[in-house]
Design a protein around this motif. Structure first.
Motif, mmCIF file in Angstrom:
data_model
loop_
_atom_site.group_PDB
_atom_site.id
_atom_site.type_symbol
_atom_site.label_atom_id
_atom_site.label_comp_id
_atom_site.label_asym_id
_atom_site.label_seq_id
_atom_site.Cartn_x
_atom_site.Cartn_y
_atom_site.Cartn_z
ATOM 1 N N MET A 79 55.131 15.306 -13.961
ATOM 2 C CA MET A 79 54.752 14.873 -15.298
ATOM 3 C C MET A 79 53.923 13.585 -15.253
ATOM 4 S SD MET A 79 55.650 17.403 -16.962
ATOM 5 C CE MET A 79 55.088 16.826 -18.543
ATOM 6 N N THR A 80 54.101 12.766 -14.228
ATOM 7 C CA THR A 80 53.262 11.579 -14.066
ATOM 8 C C THR A 80 51.829 11.998 -13.747
ATOM 9 O OG1 THR A 80 55.155 10.277 -13.301
ATOM 10 C CG2 THR A 80 52.963 9.419 -12.783
ATOM 11 N N VAL A 81 51.676 12.944 -12.841
ATOM 12 C CA VAL A 81 50.346 13.458 -12.515
ATOM 13 C C VAL A 81 49.724 14.090 -13.767
ATOM 14 C CG1 VAL A 81 49.069 15.170 -11.130
ATOM 15 C CG2 VAL A 81 50.889 13.805 -10.070
ATOM 16 N N THR A 82 50.520 14.828 -14.510
ATOM 17 C CA THR A 82 50.048 15.466 -15.744
ATOM 18 C C THR A 82 49.595 14.410 -16.742
ATOM 19 O OG1 THR A 82 51.540 17.340 -15.383
ATOM 20 C CG2 THR A 82 50.683 17.046 -17.618
ATOM 21 N N ASP A 163 63.640 8.794 -17.004
ATOM 22 C CA ASP A 163 62.587 9.625 -16.419
ATOM 23 C C ASP A 163 61.271 9.468 -17.179
ATOM 24 O OD1 ASP A 163 64.258 10.618 -14.416
ATOM 25 O OD2 ASP A 163 64.980 12.237 -15.698
ATOM 26 N N ILE A 164 61.360 9.334 -18.492
ATOM 27 C CA ILE A 164 60.158 9.090 -19.286
ATOM 28 C C ILE A 164 59.522 7.775 -18.856
ATOM 29 C CG2 ILE A 164 59.293 8.574 -21.616
ATOM 30 C CD1 ILE A 164 61.497 10.530 -22.649
ATOM 31 N N GLU A 169 55.292 4.921 -16.357
ATOM 32 C CA GLU A 169 55.162 3.702 -15.561
ATOM 33 C C GLU A 169 55.411 2.452 -16.397
ATOM 34 O OE1 GLU A 169 51.315 4.198 -13.707
ATOM 35 O OE2 GLU A 169 52.130 5.606 -12.234
ATOM 36 N N ILE A 170 56.517 2.524 -17.163
ATOM 37 C CA ILE A 170 56.963 1.404 -17.987
ATOM 38 C C ILE A 170 58.471 1.273 -17.819
ATOM 39 C CG2 ILE A 170 55.080 1.572 -19.680
ATOM 40 C CD1 ILE A 170 56.928 3.172 -21.504
ATOM 41 N N SER A 171 59.053 0.226 -18.381
ATOM 42 C CA SER A 171 60.502 0.058 -18.304
ATOM 43 C C SER A 171 61.191 1.047 -19.247
ATOM 44 C CB SER A 171 60.888 -1.368 -18.683
ATOM 45 O OG SER A 171 60.639 -1.588 -20.062
ATOM 46 N N THR A 172 62.483 1.264 -19.018
ATOM 47 C CA THR A 172 63.257 2.161 -19.882
ATOM 48 C C THR A 172 63.282 1.637 -21.308
ATOM 49 O OG1 THR A 172 64.613 2.849 -18.006
ATOM 50 C CG2 THR A 172 65.506 3.278 -20.199
ATOM 51 N N LEU A 178 58.710 2.692 -27.428
ATOM 52 C CA LEU A 178 57.532 3.510 -27.711
ATOM 53 C C LEU A 178 57.908 4.751 -28.510
ATOM 54 C CD1 LEU A 178 54.497 3.367 -27.088
ATOM 55 C CD2 LEU A 178 54.945 4.651 -24.995
ATOM 56 N N ILE A 179 59.006 5.382 -28.140
ATOM 57 C CA ILE A 179 59.496 6.550 -28.879
ATOM 58 C C ILE A 179 59.891 6.143 -30.293
ATOM 59 C CG2 ILE A 179 61.371 8.251 -29.029
ATOM 60 C CD1 ILE A 179 61.271 8.314 -25.902
ATOM 61 N N PHE A 180 60.583 5.018 -30.409
ATOM 62 C CA PHE A 180 60.985 4.537 -31.739
ATOM 63 C C PHE A 180 59.760 4.280 -32.610
ATOM 64 C CE2 PHE A 180 61.674 1.064 -34.706
ATOM 65 C CZ PHE A 180 62.722 1.575 -35.464
ATOM 66 N N ARG A 181 58.742 3.600 -32.058
ATOM 67 C CA ARG A 181 57.525 3.299 -32.827
ATOM 68 C C ARG A 181 56.813 4.584 -33.248
ATOM 69 N NH1 ARG A 181 56.611 -0.639 -28.849
ATOM 70 N NH2 ARG A 181 54.797 0.491 -28.078
ATOM 71 N N ALA A 182 56.770 5.562 -32.349
ATOM 72 C CA ALA A 182 56.116 6.833 -32.681
ATOM 73 C C ALA A 182 56.864 7.537 -33.815
ATOM 74 C CB ALA A 182 56.048 7.726 -31.449
ATOM 75 N N ARG A 183 58.165 7.608 -33.713
ATOM 76 C CA ARG A 183 58.956 8.260 -34.758
ATOM 77 C C ARG A 183 58.850 7.498 -36.078
ATOM 78 N NH1 ARG A 183 64.330 9.658 -31.181
ATOM 79 N NH2 ARG A 183 63.486 11.543 -30.205
#
Length: 193
Positions: A79-82, A163-164, A169-172, A178-183
């Motif tokens: 998924m990183t390569v993707t 894993d995300i 390539e960021i901290s947990t 980032l997920i919170f901001r997107a939602r």
């Protein structure tokens, strides 16, 4: 080749690294839907660009296999390569990207597929649902690529935050943020629905 292989992804990629084409075919069979689906969601649907990017990703996996070091799960590396290939594509295309077939639950902010079966709707409910789908597609297309990617990884790939974070390539904590901001952005954009 019988279509099934009991080897782990890590065993297969090690053999791919030694030039084993059959192991590579098994690896592609096992993960092609994941890669294709991720690419399609990130660039706005299926088509020639999606197929081309998916092939490029697997070609990169083939070329990098001899250097693969299992620091994380194979799927995290895949998924990183993707992600890297999709982000490069998005930067070079400079066009709006849609995320088809997605809806947001207004109570939880969770994204779910509109392909899920919905039973017995009135014509008015059907019209509202179609409007919501269109609004979600527009709202998702307006999100930055990194936010679209983390939402995809969490909702569709069902990846854990750790894993995300590795894929992005960021901290947990940054991944969670980032997920919170997107939602939150989707909730604001879709408030009227």
């Amino acid at each position: 080749m019988d279509g099934q292989d009991s080897r782990t992804d890590e065993e297969l990629i090690a053999q791919v690294g030694m030039g084993d084409e059959e192991a590579f075919r098994f690896l592609i069979q096992r993960h092609q839907d994941r890669v294709y689906g991720t690419v399609a969601r990130m660039i706005g649907g299926a088509g020639p660009n999606t197929e081309d990017l998916a092939q490029q990703i697997f070609l990169r996996i083939w070329r990098a296999a001899p250097r693969f070091k299992p620091k994380a799960k194979f799927t995290t590396w895949l998924m990183t390569v993707t992600r890297n290939r999709v982000f490069t594509f998005l930067r070079t295309q400079s066009h709006k990207i849609n995320q088809p077939d997605a809806m947001v639950d207004p109570d939880t902010g969770e994204i779910f597929s509109t392909e899920e079966e919905i039973t017995t709707r009135t014509p008015n409910q059907e019209l509202c649902a179609k409007e919501l789908v269109q609004a979600v597609e527009v709202a998702c297309a307006e999100l930055p690529a990194s936010q679209r990617m983390v939402l995809h990884l969490r909702q569709y790939e069902e990846m854990e935050y750790e894993d995300i974070a590795k894929v992005m390539e960021i901290s947990t904590s940054s991944a969670k943020s980032l997920i919170f901001r997107a939602r939150d952005s989707l909730r604001i954009k879709l408030f009227e629905y």
